[in-house]
Write a protein that holds these residues in place. Sequence first.
Motif, short mmCIF file in Angstrom:
data_model
loop_
_atom_site.label_atom_id
_atom_site.label_comp_id
_atom_site.label_asym_id
_atom_site.label_seq_id
_atom_site.Cartn_x
_atom_site.Cartn_y
_atom_site.Cartn_z
N PRO A 247 -19.48 -80.72 59.60
CA PRO A 247 -18.89 -80.47 60.82
C PRO A 247 -20.69 -80.51 61.18
O PRO A 247 -20.87 -81.40 62.94
N SER A 248 -21.70 -80.50 60.00
CA SER A 248 -22.73 -80.49 61.05
C SER A 248 -23.70 -82.35 60.91
O SER A 248 -24.68 -82.31 62.09
N TYR A 249 -22.63 -83.10 60.58
CA TYR A 249 -23.06 -84.64 60.52
C TYR A 249 -22.35 -84.88 62.15
O TYR A 249 -23.40 -85.72 62.21
N LEU A 250 -21.88 -83.61 63.14
CA LEU A 250 -21.51 -84.16 64.21
C LEU A 250 -23.03 -84.49 64.87
O LEU A 250 -22.86 -86.11 66.20
N SER A 251 -24.02 -83.99 65.04
CA SER A 251 -25.50 -84.56 65.49
C SER A 251 -25.74 -85.84 65.59
O SER A 251 -26.67 -86.24 66.41
N GLU A 252 -25.15 -86.37 64.68
CA GLU A 252 -25.59 -87.76 64.05
C GLU A 252 -24.85 -89.07 65.12
O GLU A 252 -25.34 -89.51 65.40
N ALA A 353 -36.28 -81.93 59.72
CA ALA A 353 -34.99 -82.06 60.80
C ALA A 353 -33.59 -81.99 59.56
O ALA A 353 -32.25 -81.64 59.87
N TYR A 354 -34.14 -82.54 58.53
CA TYR A 354 -33.00 -83.21 57.02
C TYR A 354 -33.29 -81.81 56.03
O TYR A 354 -34.97 -82.01 56.01
N ARG A 355 -32.80 -81.55 55.28
CA ARG A 355 -33.10 -80.66 54.15
C ARG A 355 -31.68 -81.43 52.56
O ARG A 355 -30.98 -81.30 53.51
N CYS A 356 -32.51 -81.50 51.65
CA CYS A 356 -32.07 -81.28 50.68
C CYS A 356 -31.22 -80.48 49.50
O CYS A 356 -31.70 -79.41 49.55
N ASP A 357 -29.82 -79.86 49.81
CA ASP A 357 -29.38 -79.23 49.26
C ASP A 357 -29.70 -79.01 47.26
O ASP A 357 -29.80 -77.03 47.12
N GLU A 358 -30.08 -80.01 47.44
CA GLU A 358 -29.81 -80.00 45.39
C GLU A 358 -31.49 -79.95 45.11
O GLU A 358 -31.66 -79.02 44.30
N CYS A 359 -32.31 -79.79 45.80
CA CYS A 359 -34.10 -79.69 45.23
C CYS A 359 -34.87 -79.42 46.84
O CYS A 359 -35.86 -79.43 46.17
N GLY A 360 -33.96 -79.40 47.48
CA GLY A 360 -34.63 -78.60 48.98
C GLY A 360 -35.83 -79.73 49.43
O GLY A 360 -36.59 -79.25 50.65
N PHE A 361 -36.02 -81.16 48.88
CA PHE A 361 -36.70 -81.86 49.73
C PHE A 361 -36.39 -82.00 51.41
O PHE A 361 -35.02 -81.94 52.09
N GLU A 362 -37.64 -81.24 52.00
CA GLU A 362 -37.41 -82.00 53.88
C GLU A 362 -37.76 -83.14 53.92
O GLU A 362 -38.71 -84.15 53.64
N ALA A 363 -37.29 -83.68 55.11
CA ALA A 363 -37.15 -85.24 55.71
C ALA A 363 -37.19 -84.73 57.28
O ALA A 363 -36.50 -83.79 58.11
N TRP A 376 -27.17 -88.00 45.79
CA TRP A 376 -26.25 -88.78 46.67
C TRP A 376 -25.71 -87.93 48.07
O TRP A 376 -25.24 -86.68 48.03
N ASP A 377 -26.40 -88.21 49.54
CA ASP A 377 -25.38 -86.74 50.21
C ASP A 377 -25.96 -85.45 50.13
O ASP A 377 -25.36 -84.81 50.72
N GLY A 378 -27.29 -85.74 49.30
CA GLY A 378 -27.84 -84.23 49.19
C GLY A 378 -28.57 -83.66 50.28
O GLY A 378 -28.63 -82.60 51.10
N VAL A 379 -28.83 -85.07 51.25
CA VAL A 379 -30.24 -84.43 52.30
C VAL A 379 -29.00 -84.07 53.20
O VAL A 379 -28.23 -85.09 53.82
N LYS A 380 -28.79 -82.57 54.35
CA LYS A 380 -28.18 -82.17 55.50
C LYS A 380 -28.72 -82.51 56.47
O LYS A 380 -30.06 -81.82 56.52
N PRO A 381 -28.37 -82.67 57.27
CA PRO A 381 -28.76 -82.26 58.46
C PRO A 381 -28.93 -80.13 58.88
O PRO A 381 -28.27 -79.95 58.23
N VAL A 382 -30.43 -80.34 58.96
CA VAL A 382 -30.43 -78.64 59.00
C VAL A 382 -29.45 -78.10 60.45
O VAL A 382 -30.53 -78.85 61.67
N ALA A 383 -28.86 -77.29 60.03
CA ALA A 383 -27.81 -76.51 61.25
C ALA A 383 -28.72 -76.03 62.61
O ALA A 383 -28.41 -76.73 63.76
N ALA A 384 -29.07 -75.40 61.48
CA ALA A 384 -30.84 -74.71 63.57
C ALA A 384 -32.25 -74.71 62.98
O ALA A 384 -31.97 -74.05 61.97
N LEU A 385 -33.01 -74.69 63.78
CA LEU A 385 -33.95 -74.40 63.24
C LEU A 385 -34.07 -73.31 63.99
O LEU A 385 -34.46 -72.55 64.94
#
Length: 386
Positions: A247-252, A353-363, A376-385
């Motif tokens: 669901p969080s990728y719908l924003s893309e 706007a994006y954060r890695c689930d695995e290591c917390g990397f922000e982008a 792979w697929d670790g970085v996900k759109p952040v649902a709410a700011l």
Amino acid sequence: MPIELLLLLLPVAAASGWLAAQRSMQQKATGRDEPKFDPVYLKGLNYLLNEEPDRAIDLFVTMLEIDSETVETHLALGNLFRRRGEVERAIRIHQNLIARPTLQPHQRTEALLELGVDYMRAGLFDRAENLFLELKTSSHYAARALTHLLSIYQDEKEWQKCLDVAQQLEVVNKRPYRQQIAHYYCELAEIALKQEDWREAGKLLEKGRSFDKTSVRTLLLQGRIESEQGEFKAAIKHYQQLSQLAPSYLSEVLSSLVYCYQQLGRQQAMVGFLQQHYQQHKDTAVMTAISNLIEEDQEAASAFVLAHLQDNPDLHGVERLISLNLESKGSLDGKTLQVLRDLVAKSLLGRPAYRCDECGFEATNLHWQCPSCHTWDGVKPVAALV
Ligand SMILES: [Zn+2]
């Protein structure tokens, strides 16, 4: 300054110097005087005292004789140098080790593997690749060699080679590499897309999905191709599938999805779909899209955003609410609102706007493979700011 290293080497070198002295004393067998230090060791100490630690290190390293017992020490030293970023030294130590004819076959392979990693670190990818290609046939080291090869090919964006290696790794490691393989097909599909070869891209994506049924990226790309080619219904279907899967990728794909619905003149169905998605996931991007779509009815739009804000402290919502009021001369003073909005907009800038689930990397933009931990697929759109 490689001081910690010296601290590590000093006792080893001292022992080695002392042993050498002992040996020569035993040979003389006269037992006069106390044990003497090796003159090379004293020379090294002299370098140290003259604040020439680099020369001292080189000297101490050459003092360590290579025999079956010190091979491990040499390997550890080489790795230590590499970790410290002193790759040339690491290469020298590992090459030196390999040149010894007395080395056991497994020790030699171990040193070759480490040398390959040195080459990678030094950016000498061709040399590293050749070494690993040679080592991947050795039964005990195949997995490590292939893993290094995969990482070289990923860095060099050699996706076809990545596919081959991943499939070999599946056999060697007896575990699936489906997720990576699907991404490699997506990478190839993106290349085909750049060349506007839609058919080839479509085929590659299908191939990718045959490996990973849960691949979000194949759905996203497939929808994009279809939208590009005027197949709006098919695109909507794939985007909806994507939103169910992740669901969080719908924003893309939101703007493309809205475009497809509009091309079909299905405004009503679009709002219905978005409302339903919003009810389930309270997604910020979807909230903004809905408020845009019903903007003409300013009161309804404001009420919708306000309701969202009551449950979700969301800066995007604040900005949206202020904007709506600003446009319609709402009850708040216009100038204040503008200041407020700019303030919020400013604080939103630069937020990840994006954060890695695995290591917390922000982008600030989407990475399919995390640049930090390479998941792979670790970085996900952040649902709410917030
Ligand atoms: Zn990561």
